[in-house]
Design a protein around this motif. Structure first.
Motif, PDB file in Angstrom:
ATOM      1  N   PRO A  27      -2.985 -12.112  -5.823  1.00 31.67           N
ATOM      2  CA  PRO A  27      -3.117 -10.687  -5.511  1.00 31.67           C
ATOM      3  C   PRO A  27      -4.077 -10.015  -6.495  1.00 31.67           C
ATOM      4  N   THR A  69      -6.942  -6.759  -7.333  1.00 32.91           N
ATOM      5  CA  THR A  69      -7.449  -5.440  -6.954  1.00 32.91           C
ATOM      6  C   THR A  69      -8.886  -5.623  -6.462  1.00 32.91           C
ATOM      7  N   MET A 111      -3.121  -8.639 -10.126  1.00 35.81           N
ATOM      8  CA  MET A 111      -2.019  -7.690 -10.296  1.00 35.81           C
ATOM      9  C   MET A 111      -0.773  -8.450 -10.725  1.00 35.81           C
ATOM     10  N   ARG A 154       1.881  -7.466 -12.190  1.00 42.10           N
ATOM     11  CA  ARG A 154       3.131  -6.774 -11.885  1.00 42.10           C
ATOM     12  C   ARG A 154       3.742  -7.351 -10.599  1.00 42.10           C
ATOM     13  N   VAL A 155       2.886  -7.561  -9.596  1.00 43.38           N
ATOM     14  CA  VAL A 155       3.360  -8.096  -8.318  1.00 43.38           C
ATOM     15  C   VAL A 155       3.813  -9.552  -8.509  1.00 43.38           C
ATOM     16  N   LEU A 212       8.406  -4.712  -5.173  1.00 45.82           N
ATOM     17  CA  LEU A 212       6.995  -5.078  -5.335  1.00 45.82           C
ATOM     18  C   LEU A 212       6.095  -3.885  -5.655  1.00 45.82           C
ATOM     19  N   ASP A 223       3.645  -0.558  -5.008  1.00 44.12           N
ATOM     20  CA  ASP A 223       2.500  -0.259  -4.158  1.00 44.12           C
ATOM     21  C   ASP A 223       1.502  -1.423  -4.188  1.00 44.12           C
ATOM     22  N   THR A 224       1.270  -2.029  -3.019  1.00 39.59           N
ATOM     23  CA  THR A 224       0.313  -3.139  -2.993  1.00 39.59           C
ATOM     24  C   THR A 224      -0.928  -2.759  -2.176  1.00 39.59           C
ATOM     25  N   SER A 225      -1.023  -1.462  -1.863  1.00 40.02           N
ATOM     26  CA  SER A 225      -2.110  -1.043  -0.970  1.00 40.02           C
ATOM     27  C   SER A 225      -3.482  -1.123  -1.635  1.00 40.02           C
ATOM     28  N   LEU A 281      -4.554  -3.597  -3.232  1.00 44.39           N
ATOM     29  CA  LEU A 281      -5.014  -4.979  -3.314  1.00 44.39           C
ATOM     30  C   LEU A 281      -6.190  -5.203  -2.371  1.00 44.39           C
ATOM     31  N   PRO A 319      -3.961  -7.378   0.860  1.00 40.31           N
ATOM     32  CA  PRO A 319      -2.503  -7.250   0.707  1.00 40.31           C
ATOM     33  C   PRO A 319      -1.748  -8.394   1.385  1.00 40.31           C
ATOM     34  N   VAL A 345       0.249 -11.273  -0.529  1.00 41.94           N
ATOM     35  CA  VAL A 345       1.612 -11.147  -1.039  1.00 41.94           C
ATOM     36  C   VAL A 345       2.608 -11.853  -0.121  1.00 41.94           C
TER      37      VAL A 345
END
Ligand code: PRX
Length: 699
Positions: free
Chosen positions: A655, A657, A663, A665-666, A678, A680-682, A684, A687, A690
């Motif tokens: 994942p 950016t 990312m 965190r994810v 998870l 905000d994965t928007s 990425l 996305p 994930v």
């Protein structure tokens, strides 16, 4: 008046805490036992030291601590020079300035100096000074081998003789003041002997934990270019024999390929593990310790050095790039290691002290060798594994040597706790009076087990928070001085001003949580990263201008107690060992079948954290158990077994950016299966990655 905000809270604690009476102590113990983890809040769970303990303690009350702490903050020069001049030998006193510091990058280069111009020697202070004071016949080291029943002792005088012989040998092969000596030894007596011998002649030791791979060792050799490498042929840890000399041989080939040749490899014949006939030998370079060292005189003149001359280098992991050579100098480190040892363990001359750490890490530097020996303490040095031949080994050793102070890591506590109380209760342990913990936050359950099952609810626990960089304890209980809260490292040591800042670097007041920084220097602080002062400034002093940034998160509760919450950077703490995610990733991607890798830490019941790796194989290579094994082997070979990932999670993609940043965190959430968190994965780039990762979680 420039006291840290903690102090206001300290006063509150003093007033509001239950008075240390026997009844209160019992009550609080009951409360802890009965309510266990179900307490409304761990912040309200206090364990009060007994009257008996407090009465005999070096710092018997919060009030006394506050007096001393206040003095140390209001006039650090006076506080530390008072200790330095009364408790250490200086050939020549330092100049007018006790210390000078700049911790603010906006004001120029970062600089920390303590006792500059003072001339001393740490080895002299550890040995000669104590012997002159009448401790010559006192046991300096009780050595316990991996095999029960095999042991040895050295008195302070005998230790001095051994140290001098090695120091003379090192001089004979041309090792001079300022030269680096790389040490790759297990916990034999020869390890502290080597450290002290280097200190005696002003050489800079760099001990590499004998669990690091040939490649890691080579990397360190190339960085510090030693004249000599000191090792042994093999060691037994538990039932396993590890051929250390083979690892050194491989490392020396690798360093030679990188332009650094080492002339001498001094090898101790560790007969219990391997005979010399079976040891591979490079004529002209390799020398048996036993053949040369004992022939040298047992006295050796001291090389008097400046307080700011280097004492040792110790490599540690950061969040990026190659390991960093943390440099500690002589005078400040000496004063700090000794003073923290004395107060945080309430040290008395009659104590027998055992720290289970290896001298390959900072804990072994400051609290196996230097801190205790500067105090003239009797130290247990243990070669083996703490659960060999069975999980009762530690308590067997405690009873055998009548250990009074036992200092260890939460990971060992948790693992012994799992093995059951019967291994503990089989032994008396009645010699114990102080316990210690280091390396990672100790969870309240493990704390209580250590306190109740091991310490018989009698022994205060010093949960010491500190780092390779800090040289000695920074936040730690002083046994007997105040009520403890299981899991909290409590309050700052003398002279240390910890602050908690928000992401903008603004100091937070009162109850708060954020990034842990320190706003002043202390004598034991590291002075630079070897050969890379810029990285020193960037890593530690630029994130929050004006402060030393520790890399840790911390919470301060309503009573001013500090609760360390773990690393906030990309450093993982596995069984108290610090491992950079970047190092593991770079080992993984060096595998020909690995295209990309991202490593995160996940919670682990015994190890605290374990290593979890997401791996994308190169095009055309499919996921397989062989590949998984071979990836893990690559990490073992490049870093060491302790850095091996517990899990390889196949990843068709990572994942990222839109700017290509992973990312993490994810990834952390996927690794710990907190899939509903998870976030905000928007943002990425893709996305969909994930979902693919989630599907592959259990393959
Ligand atoms: O995250 C903190 C953790 O260990 C880190 C330092 O690691 P290292 O330099 O290898 O030194 C370990 C021995 C001092 C810290 O940044 N740590 C160490 N002691 C504690 C701790 N975390 C919580 N509580 C502790 N007592």
């Amino acid at each position: 008046n420039n006291l840290p905000p903690t102090n206001a809270h300290l006063r509150q604690v003093d007033a509001s805490a239950p008075q240390p009476s026997a009844a209160a102590s019992k009550l609080s113990h009951l409360k802890a036992v009965v309510l266990g983890e179900a307490l409304a809040s761990e912040d309200d769970d206090v364990v009060v030291p007994s009257h008996e303990f407090s009465r005999q303690a070096l710092v018997p009350s919060m009030q006394k601590y506050l007096e001393m702490y206040k003095a140390s903050i209001e006039d650090p020069a006076k506080f530390w020079s008072g200790i330095a001049s009364s408790e250490f030998y200086w050939k020549q006193k330092w100049g007018d300035q006790v210390y000078s510091e700049n911790l603010d990058v906006r004001k120029g280069n970062i600089k920390i100096e303590w006792f500059k111009g003072g001339i001393t020697n740490v080895c002299y202070n550890c040995l000669d000074k104590n012997i002159d004071a009448g401790l010559g016949d006192k046991i300096a080291i009780y050595w316990e081998s991996n095999e029960p029943g095999f042991d040895a002792t050295l008195t302070y005088s005998q230790l001095l003789h051994r140290v001098c012989q090695l120091a003379n040998y090192l001089k004979s092969i041309g090792v001079r003041k300022g030269d680096a000596v790389v040490v790759y030894l297990p916990m034999l007596m020869e390890l502290p002997i080597t450290m002290l011998a280097c200190a005696r002649i002003g050489a800079v030791h760099s001990v590499v934990f004998a669990g690091f791979s040939a490649e890691s060792l080579a990397q360190r050799i190339v960085d510090c270019k030693p004249k000599v490498v000191i090792t042994c042929n093999a060691v037994k840890r538990g039932p396993k024999t590890i051929h250390l000399k083979d690892i050194v041989d491989a490392a020396l080939i690798e360093s030679a390929n990188n332009g650094i040749s080492v002339d001498v490899c001094l090898t101790y014949e560790n007969q219990s593990a391997l005979k010399r006939e079976s040891t591979k030998w490079e004529k002209g370079r390799d020398v048996w310790w036993e053949d040369v060292v004992p022939k040298f005189p047992t006295s050796c003149d001291v090389e008097w050095v400046d307080a700011e001359d280097p004492l040792f280098l110790l490599y540690t992991s950061g969040s990026t790039g190659k390991p960093k050579g943390v440099l500690h100098t002589t005078g400040g480190y000496m004063v700090y290691a000794a003073t923290t040892f004395k107060y945080a363990f309430d040290y008395k001359d009659s104590d027998v002290y055992w720290c289970t750490a290896d001298c390959g890490w900072i804990t072994g530097h400051s609290y196996v060798t230097y801190g205790p020996m500067l105090n003239g303490a009797t130290v247990v040095v243990f070669e083996g594994a703490p659960n060999y031949p069975d999980p009762g080994r530690c308590w067997d050793i405690v009873d055998k040597f009548k250990v009074t102070i036992f200092y260890t890591a939460p990971t060992l506590v948790r693992s012994l706790m799992r093995d059951g109380d019967e291994y503990v209760t089989r032994y008396s342990r009645k010699s114990l009076r102080v316990l210690g913990s280091v390396g990672e936050p100790i969870n309240p359950t493990a704390w209580r087990w250590l306190y109740n099952a091991v310490g018989g609810s009698r022994c205060p626990i010093s949960d010491t928070w500190w780092q390779t960089e800090t040289g000695g304890f920074m936040i730690t209980p002083l046994p007997g001085a105040w009520p403890q809260k299981p899991g909290s490292a409590t309050f700052p040591f003398f002279g240390v001003q910890p602050v908690i800042v928000d992401e903008k670097g603004v100091e937070l007041d009162g109850e708060c949580s954020g990034y842990l920084c320190v706003k002043n220097s202390w004598p034991g602080a590291f002075r630079t990263l070897y050969g890379d002062h810029e990285r020193y400034e960037t890593t530690y002093f630029k994130p929050f201008s004006g402060y030393y940034f520790t890399g840790d998160g911390c919470r301060r509760d309503k009573d001013g107690y500090h609760w360390l919450t773990g690393r906030v950077d990309d450093v993982i703490n596995v069984s108290g060992h610090r491992i950079g995610t970047a190092e593991v990733e770079s080992a993984l991607v060096s595998h020909p079948h690995c295209a990309e890798a991202a490593v995160v830490g996940v919670e682990h019941e015994v190890k605290g954290q374990s290593i979890y790796a997401f791996v994308t194989p190169v095009e055309g290579i499919s996921y397989s158990d062989e590949l998984r094994k071979s990836l893990i082997l690559t990490v073992r070979q490049q870093i060491g077994a302790f850095a091996a990932p517990d899990k390889i999670h196949w990843a068709p993609g990572l994942p990222k950016t839109r700017s290509g940043k992973i990312m993490r965190r994810v990834l952390r959430k996927i690794a710990s299966r907190q899939l509903d968190e998870l976030g905000d994965t928007s943002t990425l780039a893709d996305p969909g990655v994930v979902d693919q990762l989630i599907q592959l979680a259990d393959i």
